[in-house]
Design an enzyme around this catalytic site. Sequence first.
Site, PDB file in Angstrom:
ATOM      1  N   ASP A   1       3.275   0.762 -15.585  1.00  0.00           N
ATOM      2  CA  ASP A   1       2.014   1.300 -15.094  1.00  0.00           C
ATOM      3  C   ASP A   1       1.144   1.686 -16.288  1.00  0.00           C
ATOM      4  O   ASP A   1       1.664   2.064 -17.346  1.00  0.00           O
ATOM      5  CB  ASP A   1       2.221   2.506 -14.187  1.00  0.00           C
ATOM      6  CG  ASP A   1       1.037   2.714 -13.253  1.00  0.00           C
ATOM      7  OD1 ASP A   1       1.055   2.152 -12.143  1.00  0.00           O
ATOM      8  OD2 ASP A   1       0.084   3.417 -13.638  1.00  0.00           O
TER       9      ASP A   1
ATOM     10  N   ASP B   1       1.642  -4.522  -6.751  1.00  0.00           N
ATOM     11  CA  ASP B   1       0.980  -3.644  -5.777  1.00  0.00           C
ATOM     12  C   ASP B   1      -0.263  -3.088  -6.453  1.00  0.00           C
ATOM     13  O   ASP B   1      -0.237  -2.024  -7.053  1.00  0.00           O
ATOM     14  CB  ASP B   1       1.946  -2.526  -5.358  1.00  0.00           C
ATOM     15  CG  ASP B   1       1.348  -1.582  -4.336  1.00  0.00           C
ATOM     16  OD1 ASP B   1       0.287  -1.910  -3.774  1.00  0.00           O
ATOM     17  OD2 ASP B   1       1.938  -0.513  -4.093  1.00  0.00           O
TER      18      ASP B   1
ATOM     19  N   CYS C   1      -2.810  -2.070   0.004  1.00  0.00           N
ATOM     20  CA  CYS C   1      -2.880  -1.269   1.234  1.00  0.00           C
ATOM     21  C   CYS C   1      -4.318  -1.296   1.732  1.00  0.00           C
ATOM     22  O   CYS C   1      -4.888  -0.279   2.120  1.00  0.00           O
ATOM     23  CB  CYS C   1      -2.378   0.159   1.019  1.00  0.00           C
ATOM     24  SG  CYS C   1      -3.175   1.055  -0.330  1.00  0.00           S
TER      25      CYS C   1
END
Length: 437
Positions: free
Chosen positions: A259, A306, A359
């Site tokens: 990340d 993601d 999402c």
Amino acid sequence: MNLRAEWHPQRVQAVVQALSEALTFAAPADKVLSAFLRAWPRLGQRDRAWVAETYYGVIRHYRRLTVWAESTAPRHLLLAWLVVGRGVSVAQLAPLLRREEGEWLAQRKAAIAGYAWRDAERLSMPDWLWARLVTAYGVEETQRIASSMLQPAPLDLRVNTLKAKRSDVMATFMAEGLEAHETPWSPWGVRLAEKVALQRHPLYRDGIVEVQDEGSQLVTRLVAPKRRQTVVDFCAGAGGKTLVLAALMVNSGQIYACDAIAKRLAGLHPRLARAGATNVQPMAIADEHDPKLARLAGKADRVLVDVPCSGIGTLRRNPDFKWRQTEATVAALTAQQASILAAAARLVKPGGRLIYVTCSILPEENDRVVQTFLAAHPAFAPLPWNELTADWQHGTHGTAFVNGPCPTDGVPEAVRLFPHVHGCDGFFAVVLERRSV
């Protein structure tokens, strides 16, 4: 301090103060509320629950309430919510109303009776978002989507299979008098009927359960890692999906949790320890082009991507997102998503899989990004959703998984999750297999 009357003046004042900051939409609503409640330590548990429920009710129905009230003032919107959303009469509210407010409420109730509501107003969506969803899914489907997004999200947990079985966790909750149900599609999910102080619960403290929406569990299931493989969670964040991968691999193989925000990864270390996950290596990177990623090029069996997104699929639990996102922010996100996906693809070995997840339910962040990527990367091909979900069965009814609606000109192979279809947050996921070098 326990304020027993449901709309006690101090309860109302607490919500108004919290909304005064939240309705600027300058910061996430959940963080605003958490900070506000910390500043009111003497507020009783029931009072806190009422404040939180009412606070989110106003934010969730913000546009409808501003039309009803002809005002954006937090106190006006709260009073409108009590009347419109909670069914409280003006007479019942009389003890807490200022002199002019009773007359104002009565006037607004009369005026709104003949108002011709537009769908975007009635279902509390910004016009730009409503227009994009209608273009993608049509009016009737968008009405269903928007209606489902106005409902509060349930409390979903994931059982850590490194430490326990779902049946044992269910039995523990039931023995405590908590109503718990198996999630329909995830084999590790538990849905609680009421909110509980989970962080103080032994099952949470011992790493046996984690808070995770069923949709998040399902898209991680699509990674389908095998033992002893090399897996990269390219945008790991706080590591919720990383923990699922570790459990699926039974602590074998190697997971690299990457990340660009080091603070997020720092929070992963205690979660790994609590969960008993030993095959994860956190890797802080500057961005998707960090030279440290070169050593993983062409070596990963699975790469989960993601990406940062608008979060429009999570409006049930993050209703402020529809007011904090704009057409401009979505455009910026799609450019970032395309760059991240292309960079992550370099890590996939021949025969390996690249799993793109958001999402969001917006085609711009989903289908368009994937279509652009495939046009530039002919070595990758999407795997059909019905093959990937062939063993997904509804736990209660034993019925096979049914995909959510596909937008016009969408990627037909993708898995699509929607609240009104699956009862979880909205997610998009597509599995791309690298067929050649």
